[in-house]
Design a protein around this motif. Structure first.
Motif, mmCIF file in Angstrom:
data_model
loop_
_atom_site.group_PDB
_atom_site.id
_atom_site.type_symbol
_atom_site.label_atom_id
_atom_site.label_comp_id
_atom_site.label_asym_id
_atom_site.label_seq_id
_atom_site.Cartn_x
_atom_site.Cartn_y
_atom_site.Cartn_z
ATOM 1 N N LEU A 33 0.827 -1.205 0.000
ATOM 2 C CA LEU A 33 0.000 0.000 0.000
ATOM 3 C C LEU A 33 0.861 1.255 0.000
ATOM 4 O O LEU A 33 0.544 2.227 -0.663
ATOM 5 C CB LEU A 33 -0.912 0.022 1.234
ATOM 6 N N ILE A 34 1.947 1.206 0.790
ATOM 7 C CA ILE A 34 2.863 2.345 0.859
ATOM 8 C C ILE A 34 4.251 1.841 1.244
ATOM 9 O O ILE A 34 4.387 0.913 2.032
ATOM 10 C CB ILE A 34 2.379 3.426 1.854
ATOM 11 N N ASN A 51 9.718 8.333 9.113
ATOM 12 C CA ASN A 51 10.082 9.617 9.698
ATOM 13 C C ASN A 51 8.817 10.363 10.098
ATOM 14 O O ASN A 51 7.706 9.850 9.950
ATOM 15 C CB ASN A 51 10.952 10.432 8.731
ATOM 16 N N GLU A 52 8.981 11.571 10.603
ATOM 17 C CA GLU A 52 7.842 12.358 11.086
ATOM 18 C C GLU A 52 6.772 12.554 10.015
ATOM 19 O O GLU A 52 5.591 12.588 10.322
ATOM 20 C CB GLU A 52 8.329 13.718 11.610
ATOM 21 N N ALA A 53 7.185 12.701 8.773
ATOM 22 C CA ALA A 53 6.226 12.969 7.704
ATOM 23 C C ALA A 53 5.305 11.780 7.420
ATOM 24 O O ALA A 53 4.152 11.970 7.030
ATOM 25 C CB ALA A 53 6.978 13.369 6.431
ATOM 26 N N TYR A 54 5.783 10.548 7.597
ATOM 27 C CA TYR A 54 5.005 9.367 7.208
ATOM 28 C C TYR A 54 4.696 8.424 8.364
ATOM 29 O O TYR A 54 4.006 7.427 8.189
ATOM 30 C CB TYR A 54 5.737 8.590 6.106
ATOM 31 N N CYS A 55 5.190 8.717 9.526
ATOM 32 C CA CYS A 55 5.025 7.855 10.694
ATOM 33 C C CYS A 55 3.551 7.583 11.010
ATOM 34 O O CYS A 55 3.179 6.466 11.345
ATOM 35 C CB CYS A 55 5.700 8.529 11.882
ATOM 36 N N GLU A 56 2.739 8.592 10.880
ATOM 37 C CA GLU A 56 1.324 8.475 11.209
ATOM 38 C C GLU A 56 0.635 7.424 10.337
ATOM 39 O O GLU A 56 -0.230 6.689 10.799
ATOM 40 C CB GLU A 56 0.648 9.834 11.039
ATOM 41 N N LYS A 57 1.026 7.334 9.073
ATOM 42 C CA LYS A 57 0.431 6.332 8.173
ATOM 43 C C LYS A 57 0.738 4.922 8.658
ATOM 44 O O LYS A 57 -0.109 4.038 8.587
ATOM 45 C CB LYS A 57 0.931 6.518 6.746
ATOM 46 N N ALA A 58 1.961 4.720 9.145
ATOM 47 C CA ALA A 58 2.329 3.401 9.659
ATOM 48 C C ALA A 58 1.529 3.070 10.918
ATOM 49 O O ALA A 58 1.100 1.933 11.109
ATOM 50 C CB ALA A 58 3.826 3.350 9.952
ATOM 51 N N GLU A 59 1.312 4.061 11.761
ATOM 52 C CA GLU A 59 0.580 3.834 13.004
ATOM 53 C C GLU A 59 -0.909 3.630 12.776
ATOM 54 O O GLU A 59 -1.555 2.865 13.475
ATOM 55 C CB GLU A 59 0.816 5.003 13.955
ATOM 56 N N LYS A 60 -1.473 4.296 11.783
ATOM 57 C CA LYS A 60 -2.916 4.218 11.524
ATOM 58 C C LYS A 60 -3.339 2.937 10.812
ATOM 59 O O LYS A 60 -4.523 2.612 10.776
ATOM 60 C CB LYS A 60 -3.367 5.420 10.687
ATOM 61 N N TRP A 117 12.844 2.548 6.950
ATOM 62 C CA TRP A 117 11.710 2.688 6.050
ATOM 63 C C TRP A 117 10.656 1.677 6.481
ATOM 64 O O TRP A 117 10.930 0.788 7.282
ATOM 65 C CB TRP A 117 12.129 2.405 4.608
ATOM 66 N N PHE A 118 9.453 1.799 5.948
ATOM 67 C CA PHE A 118 8.428 0.810 6.237
ATOM 68 C C PHE A 118 7.641 0.487 4.981
ATOM 69 O O PHE A 118 7.576 1.269 4.039
ATOM 70 C CB PHE A 118 7.493 1.275 7.364
ATOM 71 N N ASN A 140 13.811 10.237 12.243
ATOM 72 C CA ASN A 140 12.990 9.107 12.640
ATOM 73 C C ASN A 140 11.867 9.518 13.575
ATOM 74 O O ASN A 140 11.941 10.497 14.273
ATOM 75 C CB ASN A 140 13.832 8.058 13.364
ATOM 76 N N CYS A 141 10.826 8.675 13.587
ATOM 77 C CA CYS A 141 9.780 8.812 14.587
ATOM 78 C C CYS A 141 10.386 8.400 15.926
ATOM 79 O O CYS A 141 11.270 7.565 15.967
ATOM 80 C CB CYS A 141 8.609 7.883 14.257
#
Length: 187
Positions: free
Chosen positions: A106-107, A112-121, A140-141, A184-185
């Motif tokens: 999916l992604i 990092n701070e910019a994309y961390c929220e997507k990983a958590e959600k 990366w994730f 990093n987050c």
């Protein structure tokens, strides 16, 4: 494996968190066995050398094989559009823990701070940490959405070649923005 169609990387886990706790517990058990167990056996067995040697060999075997459980590495590889994740114990025993087609991603983004929220959600069903440390600078994730709605989150360490290979097989999901790659987050 030197072309864009395949990639592999081995990442050794640093001794922190659960791994460090496991090592400390094992060292305490080893010390107890050597400092208390063997002398106790010598006294109780009244110098019965064959049994004492057998017991000592068994303790040595236990120490050797259990210590390998604290030396963990992850190997991830990308071969012909398939992402493989393998856990390696003691540099010898390998266990494949995950395999998926990159078109199911999916992604693919920097952790990092910019994309961390997507990983958590994403609320994954499985999470794999193929990173040397939670503070790895090049983390990366990937979020995979497999058949049946099973979501898997994989954190891994990526260099430019890995990103290029991922982009080759899954350009729609791979983030191209390289700003803040080392931010990093805090997890």
């Amino acid at each position: 494996m030197g072309d864009i169609h395949s990639y592999e990387k081995i990442v050794k886990l640093k001794a922190e968190g659960k791994i460090l706790s496991k090592k400390i517990i094992f060292i305490c058990i080893y010390a107890f066995l050597v400092l208390v167990g063997i002398p106790f056996a010598i006294v109780k067995l009244n110098g019965n050398i064959p049994i004492i040697l057998t017991l000592t060999a068994m303790i040595g075997g236990f120490i050797y094989f259990s210590w390998k459980q604290t030396n963990i590495e992850y190997e991830y590889s990308i071969i012909s559009g398939t992402f493989f994740l393998t856990r390696i114990y003691g540099k010898s025993r390998r266990k494949e823990v995950f395999e998926a087609e990159l078109h199911d991603a999916l992604i693919i983004a920097p952790f990092n701070e910019a994309y961390c929220e997507k990983a958590e959600k994403c609320e994954p069903d499985d999470v794999f940490y193929a990173i040397s440390s939670r503070k790895a600078k090049n983390a990366w994730f990937i979020i995979f959405d497999e058949s049946g709605g099973v979501k898997t989150l994989i954190l891994f360490e990526a260099d430019e070649r890995a990103i290029s290979t991922l982009r080759h097989y899954c350009p729609r999901a791979t983030v191209r923005d390289k700003s803040n790659l080392n931010n990093n987050c805090n997890h």
